[in-house]
Design a protein around this motif. Sequence first.
Motif, PDB file in Angstrom:
ATOM      1  N   ASN A 124       0.835  -1.208   0.000  1.00  0.00           N
ATOM      2  CA  ASN A 124       0.000   0.000   0.000  1.00  0.00           C
ATOM      3  C   ASN A 124       0.867   1.256   0.000  1.00  0.00           C
ATOM      4  O   ASN A 124       2.087   1.194   0.196  1.00  0.00           O
ATOM      5  CB  ASN A 124      -0.993   0.009   1.178  1.00  0.00           C
ATOM      6  N   ASP A 125       0.211   2.399  -0.200  1.00  0.00           N
ATOM      7  CA  ASP A 125       0.913   3.675  -0.345  1.00  0.00           C
ATOM      8  C   ASP A 125       1.645   4.096   0.931  1.00  0.00           C
ATOM      9  O   ASP A 125       2.734   4.672   0.869  1.00  0.00           O
ATOM     10  CB  ASP A 125      -0.076   4.772  -0.751  1.00  0.00           C
ATOM     11  N   SER A 126       1.033   3.846   2.090  1.00  0.00           N
ATOM     12  CA  SER A 126       1.637   4.288   3.351  1.00  0.00           C
ATOM     13  C   SER A 126       2.982   3.614   3.590  1.00  0.00           C
ATOM     14  O   SER A 126       3.963   4.271   3.952  1.00  0.00           O
ATOM     15  CB  SER A 126       0.696   3.997   4.525  1.00  0.00           C
ATOM     16  N   VAL A 141       3.667  -0.116  -5.675  1.00  0.00           N
ATOM     17  CA  VAL A 141       2.563  -0.641  -4.865  1.00  0.00           C
ATOM     18  C   VAL A 141       1.786  -1.675  -5.660  1.00  0.00           C
ATOM     19  O   VAL A 141       1.300  -1.396  -6.763  1.00  0.00           O
ATOM     20  CB  VAL A 141       1.617   0.484  -4.396  1.00  0.00           C
ATOM     21  N   ARG A 143      -1.236  -4.078  -4.461  1.00  0.00           N
ATOM     22  CA  ARG A 143      -2.071  -4.482  -3.333  1.00  0.00           C
ATOM     23  C   ARG A 143      -2.368  -5.982  -3.365  1.00  0.00           C
ATOM     24  O   ARG A 143      -2.461  -6.580  -4.432  1.00  0.00           O
ATOM     25  CB  ARG A 143      -3.374  -3.678  -3.328  1.00  0.00           C
ATOM     26  N   LEU A 258      -3.289  -3.115   5.411  1.00  0.00           N
ATOM     27  CA  LEU A 258      -4.414  -3.200   4.490  1.00  0.00           C
ATOM     28  C   LEU A 258      -4.652  -4.692   4.226  1.00  0.00           C
ATOM     29  O   LEU A 258      -4.214  -5.235   3.220  1.00  0.00           O
ATOM     30  CB  LEU A 258      -4.119  -2.449   3.186  1.00  0.00           C
ATOM     31  N   GLU A 279      -5.087   3.250   5.613  1.00  0.00           N
ATOM     32  CA  GLU A 279      -5.252   2.533   4.355  1.00  0.00           C
ATOM     33  C   GLU A 279      -6.608   1.843   4.268  1.00  0.00           C
ATOM     34  O   GLU A 279      -7.203   1.764   3.188  1.00  0.00           O
ATOM     35  CB  GLU A 279      -4.127   1.520   4.170  1.00  0.00           C
ATOM     36  N   LYS A 282      -9.243   4.438   3.328  1.00  0.00           N
ATOM     37  CA  LYS A 282      -9.272   4.770   1.898  1.00  0.00           C
ATOM     38  C   LYS A 282     -10.226   3.857   1.139  1.00  0.00           C
ATOM     39  O   LYS A 282     -10.928   4.301   0.222  1.00  0.00           O
ATOM     40  CB  LYS A 282      -7.867   4.623   1.294  1.00  0.00           C
ATOM     41  N   GLU A 334      -4.326  -5.028 -10.387  1.00  0.00           N
ATOM     42  CA  GLU A 334      -3.051  -4.962  -9.669  1.00  0.00           C
ATOM     43  C   GLU A 334      -1.915  -5.617 -10.461  1.00  0.00           C
ATOM     44  O   GLU A 334      -0.773  -5.161 -10.410  1.00  0.00           O
ATOM     45  CB  GLU A 334      -3.183  -5.641  -8.304  1.00  0.00           C
TER      46      GLU A 334
END
Length: 345
Positions: A124-126, A141, A143, A258, A279, A282, A334
């Motif tokens: 994930n982005d974080s 990223v 997922r 996530l 996350e 979101k 993805e």
Amino acid sequence: MEQGFIVTLVGRKRKNSLPMPDRKYKCVRMKLFFDKGALFYAEYNIRLFLFQLFHKSSHLLANDLDTLLSGYLAAKIKGNRLIYDTHEYFTEVPELVSRPRIKRIWERIEEWIFPKLEAIYTVNDSIASRYSEKYGKNVRVVRNVSRKWTPKDIVPKSELGIPEDKKLLIVQGAGINIDRGVEEAVEAMKYTEGLFLMIVGDGDVVPQLKEQVAREQLGDKVRFYGKRPFNELMYYTFHADFGLTLDKDTNLNYRFSLPNKVFDYIHATTPVLASDLPEIRKVVEGYQVGTFIPSHDPKELAAFFMETARNEEQLTYWKQNCQRAAKELCWEHEEEVLKEIYEVS
């Protein structure tokens, strides 16, 4: 495989490991002498290193920090391309946060190897942002989302041992561990009526949870279904009215989590009741597929579960949104990022 690679998956086989389902690629399961602790990690990395060193390959993929050392050393010796797939913020997992000396060993391994890596991706982005800021590397990223799942030949509740006269909550996965909120969810069931909690999977706290259920005489409200193959797992998820993901914000790894079960819930049109973590928010808020728990206090949880279960209109709205979200939140999207990573040679 779709890109023409010949794939071999290497892992370990434990005493309670389920049989591997048929795969289109080769799978190697190592039987190790040690099962946990420092000796396990040392034995595992030595065995992985030797396996990678003496088997023909062009690319090596290290899955998480506990396999990175063996992959890095083998890739250096063989001249292979090394790809790092970090599924979590490994050095901030609760098992390490509470053991600073052990944590520092893993941090030194990461600090030595991570800046030298060329191809890195995470979930994930974080987490990607944290790694990028720390090491100045481009972290992609991808997922952890399964392929689109369409319900067919669903096994009925009666055959799965699921009550047919109650609203159903589910917690699922292989990581039913400390600080995941499942202890509080089980405790909350003492204060509910007409609800039933399914725990499908396994983890560190499951033995403790079973003792808790027996001690509190909650067998009519909580049931353990053990590990299940994915397709069978999704039958339980499909029948559930709500899917729980209750990680606590006790460490950075959980804060940025996530869980893939969030996407499994969405694919099964099962609305999500979640901890309010960045996350997860979101997804849950962004697609309007559920809501957030008020706290981890068992009595507050129980009241929240009861109130949410009574709102049929809201439940229908969330389920409809799950159907729409599943079309976008799927592996078919993805994997395009993953293909870009592996196309570079």
